[in-house]
Design a protein around this motif. Structure first.
Motif, PDB file in Angstrom:
ATOM      1  N   GLU A 122       0.831  -1.210   0.000  1.00  0.00           N
ATOM      2  CA  GLU A 122       0.000   0.000   0.000  1.00  0.00           C
ATOM      3  C   GLU A 122       0.866   1.261   0.000  1.00  0.00           C
ATOM      4  O   GLU A 122       0.597   2.212  -0.739  1.00  0.00           O
ATOM      5  CB  GLU A 122      -0.925  -0.007   1.215  1.00  0.00           C
ATOM      6  CG  GLU A 122      -1.876   1.151   1.265  1.00  0.00           C
ATOM      7  CD  GLU A 122      -2.807   1.096   2.469  1.00  0.00           C
ATOM      8  OE1 GLU A 122      -3.120   2.170   2.999  1.00  0.00           O
ATOM      9  OE2 GLU A 122      -3.196  -0.020   2.884  1.00  0.00           O
ATOM     10  N   ILE A 123       1.918   1.248   0.800  1.00  0.00           N
ATOM     11  CA  ILE A 123       2.825   2.393   0.831  1.00  0.00           C
ATOM     12  C   ILE A 123       3.550   2.524  -0.505  1.00  0.00           C
ATOM     13  O   ILE A 123       3.736   3.636  -1.013  1.00  0.00           O
ATOM     14  CB  ILE A 123       3.814   2.285   2.011  1.00  0.00           C
ATOM     15  CG1 ILE A 123       3.057   2.390   3.339  1.00  0.00           C
ATOM     16  CG2 ILE A 123       4.894   3.363   1.921  1.00  0.00           C
ATOM     17  CD1 ILE A 123       3.893   2.076   4.566  1.00  0.00           C
ATOM     18  N   SER A 124       3.928   1.407  -1.109  1.00  0.00           N
ATOM     19  CA  SER A 124       4.582   1.438  -2.424  1.00  0.00           C
ATOM     20  C   SER A 124       3.668   2.074  -3.466  1.00  0.00           C
ATOM     21  O   SER A 124       4.113   2.878  -4.292  1.00  0.00           O
ATOM     22  CB  SER A 124       4.976   0.025  -2.866  1.00  0.00           C
ATOM     23  OG  SER A 124       5.982  -0.504  -2.041  1.00  0.00           O
ATOM     24  N   ALA A 125       2.394   1.726  -3.440  1.00  0.00           N
ATOM     25  CA  ALA A 125       1.435   2.329  -4.368  1.00  0.00           C
ATOM     26  C   ALA A 125       1.347   3.833  -4.139  1.00  0.00           C
ATOM     27  O   ALA A 125       1.250   4.617  -5.089  1.00  0.00           O
ATOM     28  CB  ALA A 125       0.055   1.685  -4.214  1.00  0.00           C
ATOM     29  N   THR A 126       1.417   4.240  -2.885  1.00  0.00           N
ATOM     30  CA  THR A 126       1.369   5.666  -2.560  1.00  0.00           C
ATOM     31  C   THR A 126       2.602   6.382  -3.105  1.00  0.00           C
ATOM     32  O   THR A 126       2.497   7.487  -3.649  1.00  0.00           O
ATOM     33  CB  THR A 126       1.249   5.871  -1.035  1.00  0.00           C
ATOM     34  OG1 THR A 126       0.139   5.108  -0.553  1.00  0.00           O
ATOM     35  CG2 THR A 126       1.051   7.330  -0.689  1.00  0.00           C
ATOM     36  N   ILE A 127       3.755   5.753  -3.004  1.00  0.00           N
ATOM     37  CA  ILE A 127       4.990   6.336  -3.532  1.00  0.00           C
ATOM     38  C   ILE A 127       4.917   6.436  -5.053  1.00  0.00           C
ATOM     39  O   ILE A 127       5.320   7.452  -5.634  1.00  0.00           O
ATOM     40  CB  ILE A 127       6.215   5.526  -3.065  1.00  0.00           C
ATOM     41  CG1 ILE A 127       6.393   5.677  -1.550  1.00  0.00           C
ATOM     42  CG2 ILE A 127       7.482   5.958  -3.811  1.00  0.00           C
ATOM     43  CD1 ILE A 127       7.396   4.721  -0.937  1.00  0.00           C
ATOM     44  N   ILE A 128       4.389   5.416  -5.710  1.00  0.00           N
ATOM     45  CA  ILE A 128       4.215   5.450  -7.169  1.00  0.00           C
ATOM     46  C   ILE A 128       3.318   6.631  -7.542  1.00  0.00           C
ATOM     47  O   ILE A 128       3.612   7.389  -8.463  1.00  0.00           O
ATOM     48  CB  ILE A 128       3.612   4.117  -7.678  1.00  0.00           C
ATOM     49  CG1 ILE A 128       4.636   2.985  -7.543  1.00  0.00           C
ATOM     50  CG2 ILE A 128       3.129   4.247  -9.126  1.00  0.00           C
ATOM     51  CD1 ILE A 128       4.050   1.598  -7.731  1.00  0.00           C
ATOM     52  N   LEU A 129       2.219   6.787  -6.824  1.00  0.00           N
ATOM     53  CA  LEU A 129       1.273   7.858  -7.121  1.00  0.00           C
ATOM     54  C   LEU A 129       1.894   9.230  -6.861  1.00  0.00           C
ATOM     55  O   LEU A 129       1.739  10.148  -7.668  1.00  0.00           O
ATOM     56  CB  LEU A 129      -0.007   7.672  -6.303  1.00  0.00           C
ATOM     57  CG  LEU A 129      -1.136   8.653  -6.568  1.00  0.00           C
ATOM     58  CD1 LEU A 129      -1.488   8.737  -8.045  1.00  0.00           C
ATOM     59  CD2 LEU A 129      -2.359   8.256  -5.741  1.00  0.00           C
ATOM     60  N   GLN A 130       2.613   9.366  -5.759  1.00  0.00           N
ATOM     61  CA  GLN A 130       3.244  10.643  -5.451  1.00  0.00           C
ATOM     62  C   GLN A 130       4.284  10.997  -6.522  1.00  0.00           C
ATOM     63  O   GLN A 130       4.365  12.143  -6.950  1.00  0.00           O
ATOM     64  CB  GLN A 130       3.898  10.597  -4.066  1.00  0.00           C
ATOM     65  CG  GLN A 130       4.325  11.957  -3.576  1.00  0.00           C
ATOM     66  CD  GLN A 130       3.157  12.914  -3.405  1.00  0.00           C
ATOM     67  OE1 GLN A 130       2.173  12.599  -2.758  1.00  0.00           O
ATOM     68  NE2 GLN A 130       3.247  14.075  -4.000  1.00  0.00           N
ATOM     69  N   SER A 131       5.027  10.015  -6.980  1.00  0.00           N
ATOM     70  CA  SER A 131       6.004  10.239  -8.045  1.00  0.00           C
ATOM     71  C   SER A 131       5.320  10.664  -9.332  1.00  0.00           C
ATOM     72  O   SER A 131       5.779  11.573 -10.024  1.00  0.00           O
ATOM     73  CB  SER A 131       6.812   8.951  -8.270  1.00  0.00           C
ATOM     74  OG  SER A 131       7.702   9.083  -9.331  1.00  0.00           O
ATOM     75  N   TYR A 132       4.200  10.039  -9.645  1.00  0.00           N
ATOM     76  CA  TYR A 132       3.425  10.383 -10.827  1.00  0.00           C
ATOM     77  C   TYR A 132       2.921  11.831 -10.737  1.00  0.00           C
ATOM     78  O   TYR A 132       3.038  12.596 -11.687  1.00  0.00           O
ATOM     79  CB  TYR A 132       2.253   9.408 -10.987  1.00  0.00           C
ATOM     80  CG  TYR A 132       1.348   9.719 -12.139  1.00  0.00           C
ATOM     81  CD1 TYR A 132       1.689   9.349 -13.434  1.00  0.00           C
ATOM     82  CD2 TYR A 132       0.143  10.379 -11.940  1.00  0.00           C
ATOM     83  CE1 TYR A 132       0.860   9.626 -14.506  1.00  0.00           C
ATOM     84  CE2 TYR A 132      -0.692  10.677 -13.000  1.00  0.00           C
ATOM     85  CZ  TYR A 132      -0.343  10.289 -14.286  1.00  0.00           C
ATOM     86  OH  TYR A 132      -1.176  10.578 -15.347  1.00  0.00           O
ATOM     87  N   LEU A 133       2.384  12.189  -9.584  1.00  0.00           N
ATOM     88  CA  LEU A 133       1.885  13.560  -9.382  1.00  0.00           C
ATOM     89  C   LEU A 133       3.022  14.575  -9.498  1.00  0.00           C
ATOM     90  O   LEU A 133       2.861  15.630 -10.097  1.00  0.00           O
ATOM     91  CB  LEU A 133       1.203  13.691  -8.019  1.00  0.00           C
ATOM     92  CG  LEU A 133      -0.095  12.925  -7.831  1.00  0.00           C
ATOM     93  CD1 LEU A 133      -0.549  13.009  -6.373  1.00  0.00           C
ATOM     94  CD2 LEU A 133      -1.175  13.405  -8.775  1.00  0.00           C
ATOM     95  N   TYR A 134       4.158  14.249  -8.937  1.00  0.00           N
ATOM     96  CA  TYR A 134       5.298  15.146  -9.007  1.00  0.00           C
ATOM     97  C   TYR A 134       5.758  15.348 -10.454  1.00  0.00           C
ATOM     98  O   TYR A 134       6.089  16.461 -10.857  1.00  0.00           O
ATOM     99  CB  TYR A 134       6.449  14.581  -8.164  1.00  0.00           C
ATOM    100  CG  TYR A 134       7.662  15.477  -8.130  1.00  0.00           C
ATOM    101  CD1 TYR A 134       7.672  16.640  -7.378  1.00  0.00           C
ATOM    102  CD2 TYR A 134       8.798  15.159  -8.865  1.00  0.00           C
ATOM    103  CE1 TYR A 134       8.768  17.480  -7.355  1.00  0.00           C
ATOM    104  CE2 TYR A 134       9.903  15.985  -8.847  1.00  0.00           C
ATOM    105  CZ  TYR A 134       9.890  17.139  -8.090  1.00  0.00           C
ATOM    106  OH  TYR A 134      10.975  17.968  -8.079  1.00  0.00           O
ATOM    107  N   GLY A 135       5.738  14.277 -11.246  1.00  0.00           N
ATOM    108  CA  GLY A 135       6.145  14.352 -12.643  1.00  0.00           C
ATOM    109  C   GLY A 135       5.199  15.165 -13.515  1.00  0.00           C
ATOM    110  O   GLY A 135       5.584  15.656 -14.571  1.00  0.00           O
ATOM    111  N   ARG A 136       3.969  15.345 -13.063  1.00  0.00           N
ATOM    112  CA  ARG A 136       2.982  16.132 -13.827  1.00  0.00           C
ATOM    113  C   ARG A 136       3.131  17.621 -13.596  1.00  0.00           C
ATOM    114  O   ARG A 136       2.538  18.422 -14.303  1.00  0.00           O
ATOM    115  CB  ARG A 136       1.567  15.726 -13.449  1.00  0.00           C
ATOM    116  CG  ARG A 136       1.205  14.355 -13.912  1.00  0.00           C
ATOM    117  CD  ARG A 136      -0.216  13.958 -13.599  1.00  0.00           C
ATOM    118  NE  ARG A 136      -0.979  14.940 -12.809  1.00  0.00           N
ATOM    119  CZ  ARG A 136      -2.285  15.085 -12.883  1.00  0.00           C
ATOM    120  NH1 ARG A 136      -3.000  14.329 -13.672  1.00  0.00           N
ATOM    121  NH2 ARG A 136      -2.917  15.977 -12.133  1.00  0.00           N
ATOM    122  N   GLN A 137       3.885  18.015 -12.589  1.00  0.00           N
ATOM    123  CA  GLN A 137       4.008  19.447 -12.262  1.00  0.00           C
ATOM    124  C   GLN A 137       4.889  20.167 -13.257  1.00  0.00           C
ATOM    125  O   GLN A 137       5.745  19.698 -13.858  1.00  0.00           O
ATOM    126  CB  GLN A 137       4.590  19.620 -10.864  1.00  0.00           C
ATOM    127  CG  GLN A 137       3.658  19.127  -9.797  1.00  0.00           C
ATOM    128  CD  GLN A 137       4.268  19.271  -8.402  1.00  0.00           C
ATOM    129  OE1 GLN A 137       5.423  19.595  -8.246  1.00  0.00           O
ATOM    130  NE2 GLN A 137       3.446  19.012  -7.413  1.00  0.00           N
TER     131      GLN A 137
END
Length: 137
Positions: A122-137
């Motif tokens: 679950e934490i890994s999925a959160t890290i993947i999502l946070q990385s994705y969001l960061y890359g969209r900025q």
């Protein structure tokens, strides 16, 4: 605006994270047995608006796809068939399990709690999502 969901796909368990409706904050949602994953996704997307699903892209150190990518490709076909209206993106997931484990240590979780592989997913999925969001900025 709909939520963005991230999936850390595994052959046994799959970690899932989701954003808030403004797509600003990534939070762990749950871990589900992979055999029940599609049923979970269908149920969740009936209740919540999901704008995009981000699936982890496992790569080796040399940038080639890892052996688990074969299983993910099968899942992606099933996902496209069952939820064709939701676009799917991929995000590099190298080192997310190690980062998740370190986050558990930094968060003060006891050794017994850190052995909870579902929580790591679950934490890994959160890290993947946070990385994705960061890359969209």
């Amino acid at each position: 605006m709909g939520r963005i969901m991230a999936i850390d796909y595994g052959t046994r368990r799959t970690g899932i994270a989701i954003t808030d409706e403004l797509q600003l904050i990534a939070s762990g949602l749950t871990t589900v047995p992979t055999a029940e994953l599609m049923d979970f996704l269908l149920d969740y997307t009936r209740r919540e608006t999901v704008e995009c699903i981000v699936v982890g892209l496992p790569k080796q150190h040399n940038n080639e796809a890892s052996e688990s990518e074969v299983h993910i490709q099968g899942f992606l076909k099933t996902l496209e068939k069952n939820l064709p209206e939701i676009p799917v993106d991929r995000e590099d997931e190298r080192f997310t399990s190690k980062m998740a484990f370190q986050a558990m240590i930094d968060g003060g979780l006891k050794k017994k709690q850190r052995r909870n592989k579902a929580l790591v997913d679950e934490i890994s999925a959160t890290i993947i999502l946070q990385s994705y969001l960061y890359g969209r900025q």
